[in-house]
Design an enzyme around this catalytic site. Structure first.
Site, PDB file in Angstrom:
ATOM      1  N   ARG A 260     -37.986-100.589  49.698  1.00 38.39           N
ATOM      2  CA  ARG A 260     -38.682 -99.316  49.567  1.00 38.39           C
ATOM      3  C   ARG A 260     -39.815 -99.535  48.555  1.00 38.39           C
ATOM      4  NH1 ARG A 260     -37.197 -96.122  44.934  1.00 38.39           N
ATOM      5  NH2 ARG A 260     -35.045 -95.957  45.563  1.00 38.39           N
ATOM      6  N   HIS A 264     -38.163 -93.224  45.442  1.00 40.53           N
ATOM      7  CA  HIS A 264     -37.105 -92.695  46.313  1.00 40.53           C
ATOM      8  C   HIS A 264     -37.611 -91.446  47.030  1.00 40.53           C
ATOM      9  CE1 HIS A 264     -33.445 -90.858  47.751  1.00 40.53           C
ATOM     10  NE2 HIS A 264     -33.607 -89.853  46.926  1.00 40.53           N
ATOM     11  N   TYR A 273     -37.074 -97.964  36.305  1.00 36.00           N
ATOM     12  CA  TYR A 273     -35.898 -98.780  36.580  1.00 36.00           C
ATOM     13  C   TYR A 273     -36.180-100.105  37.301  1.00 36.00           C
ATOM     14  CZ  TYR A 273     -36.138 -96.122  41.012  1.00 36.00           C
ATOM     15  OH  TYR A 273     -36.554 -95.540  42.173  1.00 36.00           O
TER      16      TYR A 273
END
Lengths: 370, 326
Positions: A260, A264, A273
């Site tokens: 990805r 998100h 992160y």
């Protein structure tokens, strides 16, 4: 972990990141040049819808968007493997599959704009509604596949089901229950996991101690891992798994190993992160760039074709922007719409009371205000 | 043709008739096949309709409801058995986020004619998680219809009505009453039965309305019988969502008093909802505040204590006394 996993010798790849074709004994590539060009067009247009939708969210036209950037090949390849009488049960990021099933971008935008909680007729498209709660749709797909069995619609020309979920969903009980129900019933269903490496901020190693495709063995059916940025592998492997299912040989778990590239959803901040080096590494595996390299090197796509696709993308981008803003506001009384198939006295009463309440403002307006 | 049937056998006969009438009706759940279910409610169906229509599922409740949704989307009418009330909870997600909401989400383009059969309530001396009354969770969830039966006649007809409904129906079976018998005219036409959504005056009376449903209807009738000082009307609610307020309020307007009895914990329950609505609708007809008698707001106790937890004849009569003492 992602490095070692990516070097898995079992990763099925038909088109390398450099755009070179590889043969695989189990998955012969049986595509005409026209079909190859069609896949390229799909990838470009789907990415364009996604890019525009992210931008629309940024200017406040959409409440949220779940970007598919980087996952186009996994979705378009598997989506183009479906026949019209097959049924797909998606998650909420599967815009590329929606494209392949003929779901208009307006319906996707309506969902994320907050105009509707659905947006299309699942039966008309062979594409069920997006499912927000993780993993639930894997059981719906399995039950639907059990229905196909009971209809006697299994066989060479029969129907099969595919369901889409991410790596995070493989931690859910429902997904594992679906694997088991499908296995013991030998149901004609393909489980298509887009392992995009991240479940919001949780990396793959927080979801699974084993490569996801190997879980299938524990349930008693085949699991395969393909290069999810390779549209040819996605198409060929999914086609094979669907045929396997519709001929009565039961389920398959496909793990499309992908990434990805974006957040998100538009609410997320992946810089908190994950490191940019990882992003750069995956950028080199871009699904569109590698197909572009292959098609031009082999002379399958000429300048006129590429320019044509580019023009089409421009036009599509414009209509995405326009269509989004032109989506009609829902009627307040839609709240009560189709909660039940049959009359329900509580809802009928509340609808009537709310309609009267709304009308009281109109009356007040007509009388010159309060 | 009249048959003297227990509630359990009446549900069995209703399922059989529904399966004979419509080949799309399926029965599914844990142990529903050769065993006929742990309460034998599906006894004989596997033998006569085969494993494709009477599906023994893996031991996974979410899977039962989740695959039933898929089967319904394919045009089937699954009747799911959840073995015991307390075992429903693993399936809450599929029921509340998916089964209940999917029709509205689709704008009406899908229908989900799924029935969830749940044996519920206490009084059988069972271990933990086998005696609960979770009906309020379901009644609070839009998109579900919730019904329960108190006698074999309703059991026979309402299970068929639940199956023919195009909405998901949660069908609560009072397990401690499974062996209560009644004469059922199994040959009558389906449309001759009382509609599933209607409440029923089970015993006419003039001085107070005693409202109950499922396993408590029998206790309520006993209480009405026992109270020789007053004429007590007993209303069997039958449908918990939607509630037939027309019948309930008409009764309260006649009697002026309302006592509600159920096994479920008192707070935030069906009784609270009915009390609130009746107060709104019938305020000037009420001679006393609405009285509720229920289970305690505790976990269901170990079975040696359940006789204290469950509202019995005396506690119901005490509730009636409170209504008259006001």
């Amino acid at each position: 972990m992602s490095d070692t996993a990516h070097e898995d010798p079992e990763l099925i790849q038909l088109l390398t990141p450099e755009g070179e074709l590889r043969e695989h004994p189990d998955y012969p590539l049986d595509l005409s040049h026209e079909e190859m060009r069609g896949l390229y067009r799909d990838l470009v247009l789907v990415r364009r819808i996604d890019t525009e939708a992210v931008a629309l969210q940024r200017v406040g036209e959409l409440g949220l968007w779940a970007s598919l950037l980087g996952q186009e090949a996994a979705q378009v390849g598997s989506g183009r493997a479906l026949r019209s009488n097959d049924m797909a049960f998606p998650s909420y990021r599967d815009h590329g599959v929606a494209w392949c099933r003929g779901v208009d971008h307006k319906a996707l935008l309506a969902l994320y704009r907050g105009v509707t909680n659905g947006g299309w007729d699942p039966a008309e498209h062979g594409f069920h509604l997006y499912t927000i709660v993780i993993g639930t749709q894997a059981l719906h797909a399995t039950g639907y596949a059990m229905g196909i069995q009971r209809d006697g619609a299994v066989g060479e020309d029969g129907s099969a089901v595919i369901t889409y979920f991410g790596d995070g969903a493989t931690s859910q009980g429902d997904t594992n229950e679906a694997f088991n129900y499908a296995a013991v019933n030998n149901a004609p269903v393909v489980f298509f996991c887009q392992n995009n490496q991240w479940a919001i901020s949780e990396p793959l190693e927080r979801q699974s101690r084993v490569p996801i495709y190997r879980r299938a063995a524990g349930f008693g059916f085949p699991g395969v891992r393909l290069d999810g940025n390779d549209v040819f592998a996605s198409l060929a492997v999914t086609r094979s798994a669907l045929q396997h299912a519709r001929e009565g040989q039961g389920p398959t778990l496909i793990e499309a190993f992908t990434y990805r590239m974006g957040a998100h959803t538009t609410n997320d901040d992946p810089t908190r992160y994950r490191v940019s080096a990882e992003l750069e590494e995956w950028r080199l595996k871009d699904p569109i760039a590698r197909l572009h390299a292959f098609l031009t090197r082999e002379g399958i796509a000429d300048e006129a074709f590429l320019k044509g696709v580019e023009a089409e993308a421009e036009e599509l981008g414009e209509s995405v922007r326009r269509d989004c803003r032109e989506l009609p506001e829902p009627d307040p009384l839609d709240i009560f719409h189709e909660v039940y198939a049959e009359p329900h006295v509580h809802i009928d009463r509340q609808r009537a009371e709310f309609a009267d309440y709304l009308a009281s403002f109109e009356d007040a307006g007509a009388e010159g205000g309060r | 043709m009249g048959s003297n049937l227990t509630i359990g056998k009446a549900i069995n006969a209703g399922l059989r008739r529904a399966m004979e009438t419509d080949p799309k009706v399926l029965v599914m759940g844990e142990d529903v096949g050769k065993l006929g279910g742990v309460f034998r409610v599906t006894d004989g169906l596997h033998k006569d309709f085969g494993a494709d229509r009477v599906i023994d599922t893996p031991l996974a409740e979410s899977g039962i409801i989740g695959t039933a949704i898929g089967l319904a989307l394919r045009g089937y009418r699954p009747v799911c058995e959840i073995q015991f009330d307390g075992f429903f909870f693993p399936a809450t997600n599929q029921t509340f986020t998916q089964l209940a909401k999917m029709r509205a989400r689709s704008g009406g383009s899908v229908k989900l004619p799924v029935v969830l059969r749940i044996p519920y309530g206490g009084g059988i001396g069972a271990v933990e998680h086998h005696s609960e009354s979770p009906e309020a969770y379901f009644a609070h969830t839009a998109g579900l219809r919730v019904v329960t039966v108190a006698n074999a006649v309703d059991a026979y007809w309402m299970i068929q009505q639940a199956i023919t409904s195009d909405d998901p129906v949660v069908f609560f079976e009072p397990k401690r009453r499974y062996y209560e018998k009644a004469d059922v005219d199994t040959a009558a036409a389906v449309d001759s039965a009382t509609p599933m959504g209607a409440a029923r005056v089970a015993r006419p009376g003039a001085d107070a309305t005693l409202l109950a449903y499922g396993p408590m209807v029998k206790t309520a009738l006993q209480a009405a019988e026992a109270d020789t000082d007053h004429s007590i009307e007993v209303v069997d609610l039958r449908s918990l969502s939607p509630v037939d307020y027309d019948t309930v309020c008409a009764s309260v307007r006649r009697t002026g008093r309302l006592v509600i009895a159920h096994e479920a914990p008192l707070s935030h329950g069906i009784g609270a909802e009915v009390a609130a609505r009746v107060t709104e609708e019938c305020f000037y007809h009420l001679e006393a505040p609405v009285v509720r008698v229920g289970g305690f707001d505790t976990p269901y106790p170990p079975s040696r204590l359940e006789e204290h937890y469950l509202p019995d004849l005396d506690r119901v009569l005490d509730g009636v006394d409170r209504a008259f003492a006001f």
